[in-house]
Design a protein around this motif. Sequence first.
Motif, PDB file in Angstrom:
ATOM      1  N   ARG A   1       1.413   3.626  -7.208  1.00 30.15           N
ATOM      2  CA  ARG A   1       1.061   2.665  -6.019  1.00 30.15           C
ATOM      3  C   ARG A   1       1.743   3.666  -4.658  1.00 30.15           C
ATOM      4  O   ARG A   1       1.097   3.666  -3.869  1.00 30.15           O
ATOM      5  N   LYS A   2       2.953   4.274  -4.838  1.00 31.29           N
ATOM      6  CA  LYS A   2       3.594   4.796  -3.881  1.00 31.29           C
ATOM      7  C   LYS A   2       2.616   6.198  -3.632  1.00 31.29           C
ATOM      8  O   LYS A   2       2.407   6.656  -2.226  1.00 31.29           O
ATOM      9  N   ARG A   3       2.073   6.912  -4.620  1.00 32.46           N
ATOM     10  CA  ARG A   3       1.367   8.115  -4.195  1.00 32.46           C
ATOM     11  C   ARG A   3       0.162   7.893  -3.783  1.00 32.46           C
ATOM     12  O   ARG A   3      -0.201   8.485  -3.082  1.00 32.46           O
ATOM     13  N   THR A   4      -0.495   6.825  -4.236  1.00 33.24           N
ATOM     14  CA  THR A   4      -1.941   6.666  -3.765  1.00 33.24           C
ATOM     15  C   THR A   4      -2.190   5.648  -2.885  1.00 33.24           C
ATOM     16  O   THR A   4      -3.402   5.463  -2.256  1.00 33.24           O
ATOM     17  N   GLY A   5      -1.268   4.652  -2.878  1.00 34.11           N
ATOM     18  CA  GLY A   5      -1.653   3.265  -2.079  1.00 34.11           C
ATOM     19  C   GLY A   5      -2.419   2.427  -2.995  1.00 34.11           C
ATOM     20  O   GLY A   5      -2.931   1.382  -2.066  1.00 34.11           O
ATOM     21  N   LYS A   6      -2.963   2.627  -3.984  1.00 39.50           N
ATOM     22  CA  LYS A   6      -3.864   1.477  -4.879  1.00 39.50           C
ATOM     23  C   LYS A   6      -3.150   1.184  -5.959  1.00 39.50           C
ATOM     24  O   LYS A   6      -1.979   1.744  -6.361  1.00 39.50           O
TER      25      LYS A   6
END
Length: 50
Positions: free
Chosen positions: A37-42
């Motif tokens: 979630r932190k890396r991609t925002g998804k």
Amino acid sequence: MTIEEKKADFLRRFRASRLRKEDFISKIEKRMREDYRKRTGKEAESFNVL
């Protein structure tokens, strides 16, 4: 120690081991989902920790 006692001891240790494994896997999965979630925002749609 009789066979019944050995069997009961084995089952107790086996169940405890399974519970520790389930707990460990759930913690890893949660950490990996947060990292994703932190890396991609998804949100991750599916995850396989094994």
